[in-house]
Design an enzyme around this catalytic site. Structure first.
Site, PDB file in Angstrom:
ATOM      1  N   ASP A 100      47.269  -9.271  -4.491  1.00 32.61           N
ATOM      2  CA  ASP A 100      45.810  -9.321  -4.626  1.00 32.61           C
ATOM      3  C   ASP A 100      45.366 -10.777  -4.481  1.00 32.61           C
ATOM      4  OD1 ASP A 100      46.531 -10.502  -6.972  1.00 32.61           O
ATOM      5  OD2 ASP A 100      45.706  -8.959  -8.283  1.00 32.61           O
ATOM      6  N   SER A 101      44.076 -11.020  -4.513  1.00 29.72           N
ATOM      7  CA  SER A 101      43.580 -12.361  -4.210  1.00 29.72           C
ATOM      8  C   SER A 101      43.542 -13.260  -5.438  1.00 29.72           C
ATOM      9  CB  SER A 101      42.170 -12.258  -3.645  1.00 29.72           C
ATOM     10  OG  SER A 101      41.278 -11.846  -4.680  1.00 29.72           O
ATOM     11  N   GLY A 102      43.731 -12.700  -6.610  1.00 23.63           N
ATOM     12  CA  GLY A 102      43.604 -13.468  -7.842  1.00 23.63           C
ATOM     13  C   GLY A 102      42.223 -13.360  -8.447  1.00 23.63           C
ATOM     14  N   GLY A 103      41.260 -12.941  -7.632  1.00 22.94           N
ATOM     15  CA  GLY A 103      39.873 -12.890  -8.094  1.00 22.94           C
ATOM     16  C   GLY A 103      39.678 -12.010  -9.314  1.00 22.94           C
ATOM     17  N   ASP A 154      37.484 -12.451  -3.402  1.00 23.54           N
ATOM     18  CA  ASP A 154      36.174 -11.815  -3.585  1.00 23.54           C
ATOM     19  C   ASP A 154      35.613 -12.099  -4.968  1.00 23.54           C
ATOM     20  OD1 ASP A 154      38.208 -10.328  -4.798  1.00 23.54           O
ATOM     21  OD2 ASP A 154      37.057  -8.475  -4.720  1.00 23.54           O
ATOM     22  N   GLN A 196      32.667  -4.874  -1.713  1.00 24.63           N
ATOM     23  CA  GLN A 196      32.093  -4.870  -3.065  1.00 24.63           C
ATOM     24  C   GLN A 196      30.735  -4.169  -3.004  1.00 24.63           C
ATOM     25  OE1 GLN A 196      33.293  -5.591  -6.010  1.00 24.63           O
ATOM     26  NE2 GLN A 196      35.194  -6.682  -5.521  1.00 24.63           N
ATOM     27  N   GLY A 223      35.975  -3.350  -7.220  1.00 25.09           N
ATOM     28  CA  GLY A 223      34.848  -3.182  -8.145  1.00 25.09           C
ATOM     29  C   GLY A 223      34.602  -1.755  -8.588  1.00 25.09           C
ATOM     30  N   CYS A 313      63.310  13.562 -12.015  1.00 28.01           N
ATOM     31  CA  CYS A 313      63.629  12.139 -12.166  1.00 28.01           C
ATOM     32  C   CYS A 313      64.829  11.956 -13.097  1.00 28.01           C
ATOM     33  CB  CYS A 313      62.416  11.357 -12.669  1.00 28.01           C
ATOM     34  SG  CYS A 313      62.134  11.439 -14.452  1.00 28.01           S
ATOM     35  N   CYS A 316      64.028  12.905 -16.758  1.00 28.41           N
ATOM     36  CA  CYS A 316      63.910  14.344 -17.033  1.00 28.41           C
ATOM     37  C   CYS A 316      65.242  15.069 -16.854  1.00 28.41           C
ATOM     38  CB  CYS A 316      62.825  14.960 -16.154  1.00 28.41           C
ATOM     39  SG  CYS A 316      61.183  14.389 -16.624  1.00 28.41           S
TER      40      CYS A 316
END
Ligand SMILES: [Zn+2]
Length: 381
Positions: A100-103, A154, A196, A223, A313, A316
């Site tokens: 992700d962008s860090g925003g 963003d 956004q 968002g 899995c 389980c």
């Protein structure tokens, strides 16, 4: 320029292979392998999916992992990650990564933020060190991390926020998208723009159209799932489904419950990430075919059944609810591992099954059946 684009084209592709209603089954090709979509990306905040190993991730069938730029730039630092071969070399995960962008984390975690046109100044939530994150800096950090897919920087307005404030944040997100694109240099990394606009359809539409002009190879939808009522989120997705280009991947960021994934797929979404399966596992909450199950509940004290009798899995196949409850109540860290393995399997199996129903042209039938079953069992989706 043309040569550079040709180089990127050799590494990346997205193909829609089948459709059922508005749902799509696709394939995303990256330098580190291909991903069948719709895809769920387990969240590896600090470059690791909490409580599980690479072997577990391969076993549960994870095809792509998300890592958080904000956390990694603070600790251990993106320069160190770059020195050790980027996220792939550092963590050893051989498949695709998305950063992700860090925003989003700056807006939700960092202290003393100052937001200007240049970027966001903040103090680390770890030790108070000052940082300035700008579109250019986010691109440089993500270049160091070296994920297959990076996200544009963003501005994430909170919910609720007045139309005027969301309007300003959306306009700034477009300006920052231009700067992100100009600063993005790695040809072995795809950069997605982020739509956004909050719950306002006019702003969502403007944001999407402005990003489409910039010709990003894929689009994130940011968002959402930030506290707004669910019908608002679905309304936004319905609207964006009519605007975003069909031939490019669409990534619904930070969403959501199994039911949200189903509803997202029904609106043409291809990629998801969310901390729910992993975070809830550590809190003792399991996702099963008949809804949520809290292992802390005393009714499971002597229950010999696996968490989900229909799940194949590792957890389980080998573990009873009674034993899991005992581990969880005793604070044993193995409880987190076993429950994370199950929850990730549940999410990934669900999407694999959803993909099969799309290929068979029976997605809407399946969606109606799941919704009906959950309602009959009185489960909150
Ligand atoms: Zn299981």
């Amino acid at each position: 320029m043309q040569e550079a684009d040709a180089a990127a084209d050799a590494w990346f592709a997205f193909v829609v292979e089948a459709r059922s209603g508005r749902a799509r089954a696709g394939r995303l090709t990256t330098p580190h392998g291909s991903v069948e979509t719709p895809a769920f990306m387990p969240v590896g905040t600090a470059g690791v999916v909490k409580a599980v190993t690479r072997r577990d991730l391969a076993d549960v069938g994870a095809q792509i992992i998300l890592a958080n730029t904000y956390h990694l730039m603070l600790r251990p630092g993106d320069d160190l990650v770059a020195e050790l071969g980027g996220l792939h070399g550092f963590s050893g995960w051989p498949g695709p990564f998305l950063t992700d962008s860090g925003g989003y984390q700056v807006f939700s975690l960092a202290k003393l933020r100052t937001l200007t046109e240049e970027g966001v100044g903040f103090r680390s939530h770890l030790d108070g060190t000052r940082y300035l994150l700008t579109p250019e800096r986010s691109m440089a950090v993500q270049a160091n991390l070296g994920a297959d897919i990076a996200m544009a920087f963003d501005e994430c307005p909170p919910w609720p926020a007045p139309h005027e404030a969301v309007d300003a944040a959306t306009a700034r997100t477009t300006r920052w998208a231009h700067r992100s694109l100009a600063a993005h240099a790695r040809k072995d990394q795809w950069l997605f723009g982020i739509v956004q606009g909050g719950v306002h359809l006019d702003l969502r539409e403007r944001s999407a159209r402005e990003l489409i002009e910039l010709r990003f190879p894929g689009h994130g939808i940011g968002g959402l799932s930030v506290g707004e009522p669910k019908p608002d989120m679905l309304r936004v997705l319905d609207h964006l489904d009519t605007i975003l280009p069909e031939e490019k991947p669409r990534y619904l960021m930070g969403v959501g419950t199994p039911q949200d994934l189903l509803e997202g797929v029904a609106r043409g979404i291809d990629m998801f990430d969310c901390v729910l399966p992993t975070r809830n596992a550590r809190n003792g909450q399991l996702f099963t075919r008949s809804g949520k199950l809290s292992i802390r509940n005393a009714r499971y004290r002597s229950d010999p059944l696996p968490p989900d009798p229909e799940c194949a899995c590792f957890t389980c196949r080998t573990t009873s609810r009674a034993y899991l409850r005992h581990l969880h109540q005793s604070g044993e860290i193995t409880a987190a591992t076993l429950m994370t393995i199950h929850n990730l399997t549940h999410y990934l199996d669900s999407l694999r099954h959803i993909r099969e129903t799309i290929v068979l042209g029976r997605f809407e039938e399946y969606r109606a059946a799941v919704t009906q079953r959950l309602a009959a069992e009185g489960q909150q989706p």
